[in-house]
Design a protein around this motif. Structure first.
Motif, short mmCIF file in Angstrom:
data_model
loop_
_atom_site.label_atom_id
_atom_site.label_comp_id
_atom_site.label_asym_id
_atom_site.label_seq_id
_atom_site.Cartn_x
_atom_site.Cartn_y
_atom_site.Cartn_z
N TYR A 108 -7.65 3.52 3.05
CA TYR A 108 -8.59 4.35 0.95
C TYR A 108 -9.84 4.21 1.36
O TYR A 108 -10.08 3.07 0.60
N GLY A 144 -7.41 3.44 -7.91
CA GLY A 144 -6.51 3.25 -6.41
C GLY A 144 -5.50 2.47 -7.06
O GLY A 144 -5.08 2.07 -7.91
N ASP A 179 -9.21 -0.88 -3.24
CA ASP A 179 -7.13 -0.93 -2.39
C ASP A 179 -6.74 -2.89 -3.14
O ASP A 179 -5.21 -2.87 -3.20
N THR A 236 -4.45 8.82 -4.25
CA THR A 236 -5.83 7.95 -3.29
C THR A 236 -7.26 9.25 -4.17
O THR A 236 -7.89 8.86 -3.13
N GLN A 239 0.46 4.25 1.19
CA GLN A 239 0.60 5.05 2.70
C GLN A 239 1.80 3.67 3.52
O GLN A 239 2.51 3.99 4.33
N GLN A 288 -12.33 -2.61 -1.43
CA GLN A 288 -11.85 -1.57 -0.16
C GLN A 288 -11.54 -2.37 0.69
O GLN A 288 -12.54 -2.03 2.33
N TRP A 302 -2.74 -3.25 -3.69
CA TRP A 302 -1.99 -2.45 -3.03
C TRP A 302 -2.15 -3.51 -1.36
O TRP A 302 -2.34 -3.01 -0.19
N GLY A 311 0.87 -1.50 0.15
CA GLY A 311 0.25 -0.28 0.21
C GLY A 311 0.29 1.41 -0.13
O GLY A 311 1.64 1.55 0.68
#
Length: 362
Positions: free
Chosen positions: A239, A202, A244, A194, A181, A233, A263, A179
């Motif tokens: 996110y 994404g 993701d 994002t 982040q 998600q 991610w 991911g």
């Protein structure tokens, strides 16, 4: 007479060599993309000269100037003013994906070539406009994909093209990481990734583009019959605006490609599995391939890195602009491939949203 001829040939050689060694006048458009550091970290290479940097965010510009010890005279807050003042031969775009069209609109009438980070655009309409501008003004617009640097992918394609795998039947492409982040992307880059308007989606766009690019390259521009996709998600608290997790299925007349963009992997990966009727090859990473051909046991091959300029996108750009390198018709960097990549991504986004397979126009 012979002496004069020798002098002429010597002068011609010197002139040609000097011309070939002239560095590319390169400008940068945008600093928010996390890969921008590369352009500032290759000072030992002399094939390009950085002549200007466009970035409207002055705080970000100041941060980059300090980080890489750059002359503040290079920086501009207006793209057109930067192009007019610095007269670059090419521009490398390192802003949001949604800004690529604006960069090409500014550069194309000035005959300035453009390299963008993947994917080419966030919408197929934007991609079509980019291609039209490139054709109208006679410029190169190339898209940088890390997987185009990989010797493993090139080796697998050679196996396929030589017929040693037989007709292609199934391809699996797995791309992503834990991911953005989680791996520590900068605040500015995270804000792009994002934002569905700036990035397109994404993980679906961020990493789905690799599989679409590779499959289109392997099949030399062949269009899929249909696109099916599922997004999710898994981490909505991190996110909330974008997917993701994404899985895309490209169906062709006699083959299928499954793209797993995520991610949520436990580690970073960019690998590709190609299965033909008589053998298979798995590009495990940039230098390792596992293969099994008809009548053989599986074996692992370790390759040498691709030769220059193919492990450095700026060297590729410099040679394309100078004419030293002519890209193949369906090159991973090329417009033909990357137009279809964006069309596939847009169809995948529609398929995921509606829950229905999207049939592409012939």
């Amino acid at each position: 007479m012979i002496q004069k001829l020798r002098v002429f040939l010597l002068l011609l050689f010197i002139s040609t060599t000097t011309f070939a060694q002239q560095p590319l006048r390169l400008a940068v458009a945008g600093l928010s993309h996390g890969h921008v550091g590369w352009v500032f970290n290759r000072k030992e290479k002399k094939d390009m000269e950085l002549v200007g940097i466009y970035e409207p965010n002055t705080q970000l510009a100041d941060k980059i100037a300090r980080q890489y010890k750059l002359d503040k005279k290079l920086f501009y807050t207006d793209l057109d003013a930067m192009l007019k003042a610095t007269k670059p031969q090419a521009v490398s775009a390192f802003g949001a994906i949604s800004e690529h069209l604006a960069v090409v609109k500014a550069c194309a009438p000035l005959k300035v070539h453009v390299m963008v980070e993947k994917p080419l655009a966030t919408t197929f309409k934007d991609a079509q406009q980019i291609a039209a501008l490139a054709q109208q003004h006679g410029i190169h617009v190339i898209t940088n994909f890390e997987t185009s640097w990989y010797a493993g992918n090139q080796y697998v394609k050679q196996l396929l093209d030589s017929g040693r795998l037989g007709p292609i039947k199934k391809v699996m492409v797995n791309d992503g990481h834990q991911g953005p982040q989680e791996i520590g992307c900068s605040r500015e880059f995270l804000e792009i990734l994002t934002d569905p308007a700036k990035n397109g989606a994404g993980a679906l766009y961020d990493f789905g583009c690799y599989g679409a690019n590779l499959m289109t390259w392997l099949l030399k521009g062949k269009r899929p019959l249909s696109v099916t996709a599922v997004t999710h998600q898994n981490k909505p608290n991190i996110y909330p605006k974008v997917d993701d997790e994404a899985t895309i299925v490209l169906q062709y007349a006699s083959s299928q490609c499954v793209i797993q963009a995520s991610w949520n992997w436990p580690f970073s990966r960019k690998d590709m599995e190609v299965y033909g009727a008589t053998g298979y090859a798995v590009a495990v990473n940039d230098l390792q391939v596992r293969e099994r051909l008809k009548g053989q046991q599986e074996k692992t091959i370790t390759l040498e890195a691709r030769p220059a300029p193919f492990t450095d996108p700026f060297s590729v750009l410099a040679q394309v602009v100078s004419g030293q390198l002519k890209l193949e018709e369906y090159d991973q960097y090329g417009l033909k491939v990357n137009l279809l990549v964006v069309e596939i991504l847009e169809a995948a986004k529609t398929a995921a949203r509606t829950g229905k397979t999207v049939v592409l126009r012939p």
